[in-house]
Design a protein around this motif. Sequence first.
Motif, PDB file in Angstrom:
ATOM      1  N   ILE A 114      -8.874  11.848  -1.570  1.00 17.50           N
ATOM      2  CA  ILE A 114      -9.893  11.507  -2.569  1.00 17.50           C
ATOM      3  C   ILE A 114      -9.733  10.591  -3.670  1.00 17.50           C
ATOM      4  O   ILE A 114     -10.405  10.440  -4.355  1.00 17.50           O
ATOM      5  N   LYS A 115      -8.288  10.055  -3.593  1.00 18.87           N
ATOM      6  CA  LYS A 115      -7.884   9.102  -4.456  1.00 18.87           C
ATOM      7  C   LYS A 115      -7.089   7.865  -3.832  1.00 18.87           C
ATOM      8  O   LYS A 115      -5.825   7.735  -3.811  1.00 18.87           O
ATOM      9  N   PRO A 116      -7.665   7.032  -2.899  1.00 22.09           N
ATOM     10  CA  PRO A 116      -7.352   6.225  -1.974  1.00 22.09           C
ATOM     11  C   PRO A 116      -7.055   4.964  -2.660  1.00 22.09           C
ATOM     12  O   PRO A 116      -7.808   4.326  -3.571  1.00 22.09           O
ATOM     13  N   TYR A 117      -6.055   4.076  -2.249  1.00 20.62           N
ATOM     14  CA  TYR A 117      -5.767   2.685  -2.708  1.00 20.62           C
ATOM     15  C   TYR A 117      -6.261   1.771  -1.525  1.00 20.62           C
ATOM     16  O   TYR A 117      -6.161   1.914  -0.190  1.00 20.62           O
ATOM     17  N   MET A 118      -7.264   1.031  -1.707  1.00 15.50           N
ATOM     18  CA  MET A 118      -7.950   0.069  -0.820  1.00 15.50           C
ATOM     19  C   MET A 118      -7.038  -1.085  -0.898  1.00 15.50           C
ATOM     20  O   MET A 118      -7.169  -2.033  -1.840  1.00 15.50           O
ATOM     21  N   LYS A 119      -6.268  -1.673   0.186  1.00 14.40           N
ATOM     22  CA  LYS A 119      -5.530  -2.891   0.447  1.00 14.40           C
ATOM     23  C   LYS A 119      -6.547  -3.871   0.971  1.00 14.40           C
ATOM     24  O   LYS A 119      -6.767  -3.816   2.140  1.00 14.40           O
ATOM     25  N   ALA A 148       0.891  -1.348  -0.017  1.00 21.63           N
ATOM     26  CA  ALA A 148      -0.043  -0.097   0.152  1.00 21.63           C
ATOM     27  C   ALA A 148       0.804   1.220  -0.007  1.00 21.63           C
ATOM     28  O   ALA A 148       0.605   2.193  -0.858  1.00 21.63           O
ATOM     29  N   LEU A 149       1.857   1.411   0.797  1.00 18.92           N
ATOM     30  CA  LEU A 149       2.817   2.526   0.795  1.00 18.92           C
ATOM     31  C   LEU A 149       3.501   2.624  -0.596  1.00 18.92           C
ATOM     32  O   LEU A 149       3.604   3.687  -0.969  1.00 18.92           O
ATOM     33  N   ASP A 150       3.832   1.568  -1.177  1.00 20.05           N
ATOM     34  CA  ASP A 150       4.493   1.816  -2.530  1.00 20.05           C
ATOM     35  C   ASP A 150       3.369   2.370  -3.600  1.00 20.05           C
ATOM     36  O   ASP A 150       3.776   3.268  -4.266  1.00 20.05           O
ATOM     37  N   ARG A 151       2.159   2.086  -3.435  1.00 19.07           N
ATOM     38  CA  ARG A 151       1.273   2.768  -4.356  1.00 19.07           C
ATOM     39  C   ARG A 151       0.953   4.373  -4.029  1.00 19.07           C
ATOM     40  O   ARG A 151       1.035   5.082  -4.981  1.00 19.07           O
ATOM     41  N   VAL A 152       0.993   4.489  -2.735  1.00 20.21           N
ATOM     42  CA  VAL A 152       1.230   6.024  -2.548  1.00 20.21           C
ATOM     43  C   VAL A 152       2.493   6.790  -2.878  1.00 20.21           C
ATOM     44  O   VAL A 152       2.213   7.854  -3.311  1.00 20.21           O
ATOM     45  N   MET A 153       3.405   6.107  -2.429  1.00 20.63           N
ATOM     46  CA  MET A 153       4.877   6.854  -2.941  1.00 20.63           C
ATOM     47  C   MET A 153       4.912   6.954  -4.334  1.00 20.63           C
ATOM     48  O   MET A 153       5.564   7.867  -4.827  1.00 20.63           O
ATOM     49  N   SER A 161      -3.587   8.206  -0.877  1.00 24.13           N
ATOM     50  CA  SER A 161      -3.802   7.704   0.336  1.00 24.13           C
ATOM     51  C   SER A 161      -3.995   6.119   0.337  1.00 24.13           C
ATOM     52  O   SER A 161      -3.915   5.615  -0.857  1.00 24.13           O
ATOM     53  N   ALA A 162      -4.218   5.393   1.244  1.00 24.24           N
ATOM     54  CA  ALA A 162      -4.111   3.918   1.280  1.00 24.24           C
ATOM     55  C   ALA A 162      -4.871   3.560   2.630  1.00 24.24           C
ATOM     56  O   ALA A 162      -4.437   4.157   3.444  1.00 24.24           O
ATOM     57  N   PHE A 163      -5.511   2.346   2.718  1.00 22.67           N
ATOM     58  CA  PHE A 163      -6.115   2.075   3.940  1.00 22.67           C
ATOM     59  C   PHE A 163      -6.470   0.435   3.656  1.00 22.67           C
ATOM     60  O   PHE A 163      -6.455  -0.218   2.643  1.00 22.67           O
ATOM     61  N   SER A 164      -6.406  -0.332   4.832  1.00 26.33           N
ATOM     62  CA  SER A 164      -6.785  -1.681   4.741  1.00 26.33           C
ATOM     63  C   SER A 164      -8.079  -2.003   4.973  1.00 26.33           C
ATOM     64  O   SER A 164      -9.055  -1.102   5.574  1.00 26.33           O
ATOM     65  N   ALA A 165      -8.748  -2.894   4.238  1.00 29.09           N
ATOM     66  CA  ALA A 165     -10.047  -3.473   4.291  1.00 29.09           C
ATOM     67  C   ALA A 165     -10.362  -4.671   4.236  1.00 29.09           C
ATOM     68  O   ALA A 165      -9.410  -5.414   3.775  1.00 29.09           O
TER      69      ALA A 165
END
Length: 220
Positions: free
Chosen positions: A182-187, A113-118, A124-128
């Motif tokens: 406003i553009k999060p990655y959901m892991k 998830a961090l790689d996607r934000v970097m 942003s990113a969050f776990s689900a």
Amino acid sequence: MKVVSFIPIKLNNERLPGKNTLPLGNRVMCEYIFETVNKIESIDEKYVYCSDESIKKYILEGLKYLKRDTYLDGFQVKGLEIIDYFLKDVYADIYVLTHVTQPFTKSSSIAEALDRVMSGEYDSAFSAKVIQDYCWYKGKPFNYNMKDIVTTQNLEPIYMETGAFYIFTREVFEKYRQRIGIKPYMKVISQIEAVDVDTADDYEFAKAVAEHLNKDNVRY
């Protein structure tokens, strides 16, 4: 680009007193996430954010202790306020927030998830975790038709935030005062990673999971 992680901890928990340092498998609970975060090489600085210095005896080499204001241990203090305090204490371009109460979070999940934000693709990113079952909301079916019930595997999945980790840029928090932009990655993480310890029942379940993982020599 500076990446900083922080693990907020208080030792005066209300629902399950002392939960963050309770024994869990062959370690205490907080040591799981300490070890998990410590493995992630793309994080420049890694902090344990706690008002009580007794937490130091559990902190691994590679993590830094940062004493926080005892005000943040109050039962009415919300998570966003804790983030706000930390951002004033430590500057970074990207922040990684993790929680001790989800001990089985994998470092590989956070790192992905961090790689996607970097990369700049996401802010942003969050776990689900996936919920694919018959759900109700406000007294009515939420995701299925009672006159045309499909099998659970054919239901439209619902995704639930787990709180295992949130990753966000400083800009996102300063602009929106949110840990998700406003553009999060959901892991999507596994049910084991999503185990969250808030109550005594949760703790008993987590102990059973830890015992199972130890038998199979799985290191989380």
